[in-house]
Design a protein around this motif. Structure first.
Motif, PDB file in Angstrom:
ATOM      1  N   ARG A 139      68.416 -18.591 -12.956  1.00  3.82           N
ATOM      2  CA  ARG A 139      69.108 -18.422 -14.234  1.00  3.82           C
ATOM      3  C   ARG A 139      70.213 -19.467 -14.311  1.00  3.82           C
ATOM      4  NH1 ARG A 139      71.579 -13.026 -17.230  1.00  3.82           N
ATOM      5  NH2 ARG A 139      72.166 -14.122 -19.134  1.00  3.82           N
ATOM      6  N   ILE A 140      69.955 -20.547 -15.056  1.00  2.74           N
ATOM      7  CA  ILE A 140      70.922 -21.626 -15.242  1.00  2.74           C
ATOM      8  C   ILE A 140      71.591 -21.432 -16.598  1.00  2.74           C
ATOM      9  CG2 ILE A 140      71.218 -24.127 -15.444  1.00  2.74           C
ATOM     10  CD1 ILE A 140      68.767 -24.431 -13.641  1.00  2.74           C
ATOM     11  N   MET A 141      72.890 -21.245 -16.577  1.00  3.35           N
ATOM     12  CA  MET A 141      73.627 -20.976 -17.811  1.00  3.35           C
ATOM     13  C   MET A 141      73.780 -22.262 -18.628  1.00  3.35           C
ATOM     14  SD  MET A 141      74.123 -17.782 -17.435  1.00  3.35           S
ATOM     15  CE  MET A 141      75.242 -17.462 -18.801  1.00  3.35           C
ATOM     16  N   LEU A 142      73.834 -22.106 -19.927  1.00  3.88           N
ATOM     17  CA  LEU A 142      74.047 -23.236 -20.826  1.00  3.88           C
ATOM     18  C   LEU A 142      75.508 -23.657 -20.769  1.00  3.88           C
ATOM     19  CD1 LEU A 142      73.055 -25.125 -23.093  1.00  3.88           C
ATOM     20  CD2 LEU A 142      73.625 -23.322 -24.724  1.00  3.88           C
ATOM     21  N   ASN A 143      75.729 -24.945 -20.557  1.00  3.53           N
ATOM     22  CA  ASN A 143      77.087 -25.473 -20.459  1.00  3.53           C
ATOM     23  C   ASN A 143      77.294 -26.525 -21.541  1.00  3.53           C
ATOM     24  OD1 ASN A 143      79.590 -26.375 -19.739  1.00  3.53           O
ATOM     25  ND2 ASN A 143      79.033 -27.062 -17.674  1.00  3.53           N
ATOM     26  N   LYS A 167      69.311  -9.186 -28.948  1.00  3.38           N
ATOM     27  CA  LYS A 167      70.135  -9.429 -27.763  1.00  3.38           C
ATOM     28  C   LYS A 167      70.044  -8.258 -26.793  1.00  3.38           C
ATOM     29  CE  LYS A 167      74.827 -10.823 -26.465  1.00  3.38           C
ATOM     30  NZ  LYS A 167      76.196 -11.139 -26.966  1.00  3.38           N
ATOM     31  N   GLU A 197      65.840  -8.205 -19.039  1.00  2.00           N
ATOM     32  CA  GLU A 197      66.401  -8.843 -17.849  1.00  2.00           C
ATOM     33  C   GLU A 197      66.595  -7.822 -16.733  1.00  2.00           C
ATOM     34  OE1 GLU A 197      70.334 -11.459 -16.505  1.00  2.00           O
ATOM     35  OE2 GLU A 197      69.992 -10.944 -18.612  1.00  2.00           O
ATOM     36  N   GLU A 202      66.085 -16.161 -18.792  1.00  3.66           N
ATOM     37  CA  GLU A 202      67.202 -16.622 -19.633  1.00  3.66           C
ATOM     38  C   GLU A 202      67.851 -17.862 -19.015  1.00  3.66           C
ATOM     39  OE1 GLU A 202      68.038 -15.425 -22.598  1.00  3.66           O
ATOM     40  OE2 GLU A 202      66.550 -13.814 -22.553  1.00  3.66           O
ATOM     41  N   SER A 203      67.039 -18.849 -18.734  1.00  4.30           N
ATOM     42  CA  SER A 203      67.510 -20.024 -18.005  1.00  4.30           C
ATOM     43  C   SER A 203      67.381 -21.284 -18.861  1.00  4.30           C
ATOM     44  CB  SER A 203      66.699 -20.190 -16.713  1.00  4.30           C
ATOM     45  OG  SER A 203      67.250 -21.179 -15.889  1.00  4.30           O
ATOM     46  N   THR A 204      68.389 -22.144 -18.786  1.00  7.42           N
ATOM     47  CA  THR A 204      68.420 -23.375 -19.572  1.00  7.42           C
ATOM     48  C   THR A 204      67.475 -24.418 -18.973  1.00  7.42           C
ATOM     49  OG1 THR A 204      70.724 -22.974 -20.176  1.00  7.42           O
ATOM     50  CG2 THR A 204      69.900 -25.210 -20.465  1.00  7.42           C
ATOM     51  N   ILE A 227      66.701 -22.484 -24.013  1.00  3.14           N
ATOM     52  CA  ILE A 227      66.865 -21.395 -23.044  1.00  3.14           C
ATOM     53  C   ILE A 227      65.561 -20.620 -23.012  1.00  3.14           C
ATOM     54  CG2 ILE A 227      68.146 -19.314 -22.447  1.00  3.14           C
ATOM     55  CD1 ILE A 227      70.547 -20.476 -23.893  1.00  3.14           C
TER      56      ILE A 227
END
Length: 350
Positions: free
Chosen positions: A119-123, A178, A185, A230-232, A243
């Motif tokens: 899970r890589i968050m959006l930055n 959401k 998840e 939910e990974s970028t 995502i």
């Protein structure tokens, strides 16, 4: 001898042109008839319509034929110019056909032992260059027909709900989506929960998403080996990001999975509009992204329903994914062309 040169009405009897009557005959006819009454034709201007009467009296069949009518039209209006059938345009192809797959990576047939899903968050921090998202690109490159129906739906909803009502409706849909993804998840990161059959106990989820969870329960039975949630993902060469909802095996095939909610049934892949382009874009970005050491060439779109009706699961195989990838590249070109032309045009002098 009395000779008539035109059509005359004698005592109510119509006499053709050039009919000869003696004075005697004329007088006898006149005597035998009843007292003369006013004829409805007495006010007709016989001089004016004599040519019409002659043509009617001379022949009962028109001498005009399709050929003569065609010749007459050609003389009056000119010859008919038949329009040529429009030639079929060659299908449009991307200017640069980037590959969906990464030649430097092998396609895994079996999943290695891995830890929890990536899970890589959006930055989007300050100072970072702007990178457009898949959603933004698709929204800004809608066809005129898609834009027309979307705007018509919006106007109809505003007419029914009002401006504030439509705003609240949209916010509620966003919140439900959401909450649904948050529930997913939780389910997918604790796989033992749904492997043991406890998924049907939906009371632990918020009431507004319980129907959606029930709807996808039969799909989750075939989902295994979750690799990302939910990974970028970002395409290094094409410079776009997105995502991805989920990467996992569905019925043994590694797929990019997109979870959707809908108020209307969508039993066919064509009912999902641009969603196949979306998962193709995610797959291409994931295959290019150095944060992922594997690649994906299949997709799955799952449409869940609030009333618990079994969800529709639309599989997109590798062949279809390749075609949607080409269409995605065209949409990406459409998104960038206006901007490139605007940036290259000289600025107006002040």
């Amino acid at each position: 001898m009395f000779v008539l040169s035109r059509v005359l009405f004698c005592g109510g009897v119509m006499v053709p042109e050039r009919t000869s009557l003696t004075v005697c005959q004329f007088s006898v006819v006149h005597r035998l008839t009843s007292p003369r009454k006013n004829s409805p034709y007495s006010s007709v201007d016989s001089e004016r319509y004599s040519s019409l009467v002659k043509s009617v009296m001379s022949s009962r069949i028109s001498s005009q034929t399709p050929e003569s009518l065609q010749a007459e039209d050609d003389q009056v209006y000119g010859p008919v110019v038949k329009a040529q059938m429009p030639s079929r345009n060659e299908p449009r192809v991307p200017k640069i056909l980037y590959s969906l797959l990464n030649s430097e990576r092998a396609i895994e047939t079996e999943d290695p032992e891995t830890g929890p899903p990536t899970r890589i968050m959006l930055n989007r921090g300050q100072g970072r260059p702007f990178v457009p998202s898949v959603t933004r690109i698709l929204q800004q490159t809608l066809s005129p027909e898609q834009s027309f129906y979307l705007e018509r739906w919006k106007r109809r909803m505003i007419a029914e709900l009002g401006e504030e009502g439509f705003k609240a409706y949209s916010q509620n849909l966003f919140k439900q989506g959401k909450d649904f993804h948050a529930a997913l998840e939780g389910i997918l990161t604790s796989a033992e929960t749904w492997k043991s059959g406890n998924l049907l106990e939906t009371s632990e989820f918020p009431p507004e998403v319980q129907g959606y969870v029930q709807s996808i329960s039969h799909v989750l039975e075939d989902v295994r080996a979750v690799r990302a949630i939910e990974s970028t993902v970002q395409h290094s060469a094409l410079n776009y990001l997105g995502i991805v909802d989920c990467v996992a095996r569905y019925k043994g095939v590694l797929c990019v999975i997109d979870w959707k909610t809908s108020e209307k049934p969508k039993p066919f892949l064509s009912n999902t509009y641009d969603n196949p382009l979306q998962i193709a874009a995610y797959a291409g970005a994931l295959n290019s992204d150095d944060n992922y050491k594997y690649q994906v060439e299949n997709g799955l779109i799952v449409v869940a329903y609030k009333d618990g009706t079994p969800a529709h699961a639309h599989q997109v195989n590798a062949e279809l994914m390749s075609e949607y990838w080409k269409t995605w590249l065209l949409r990406l070109e459409d998104f960038r062309e206006p901007r490139s032309s605007a940036s290259s045009s000289p600025s107006p002098e002040k």
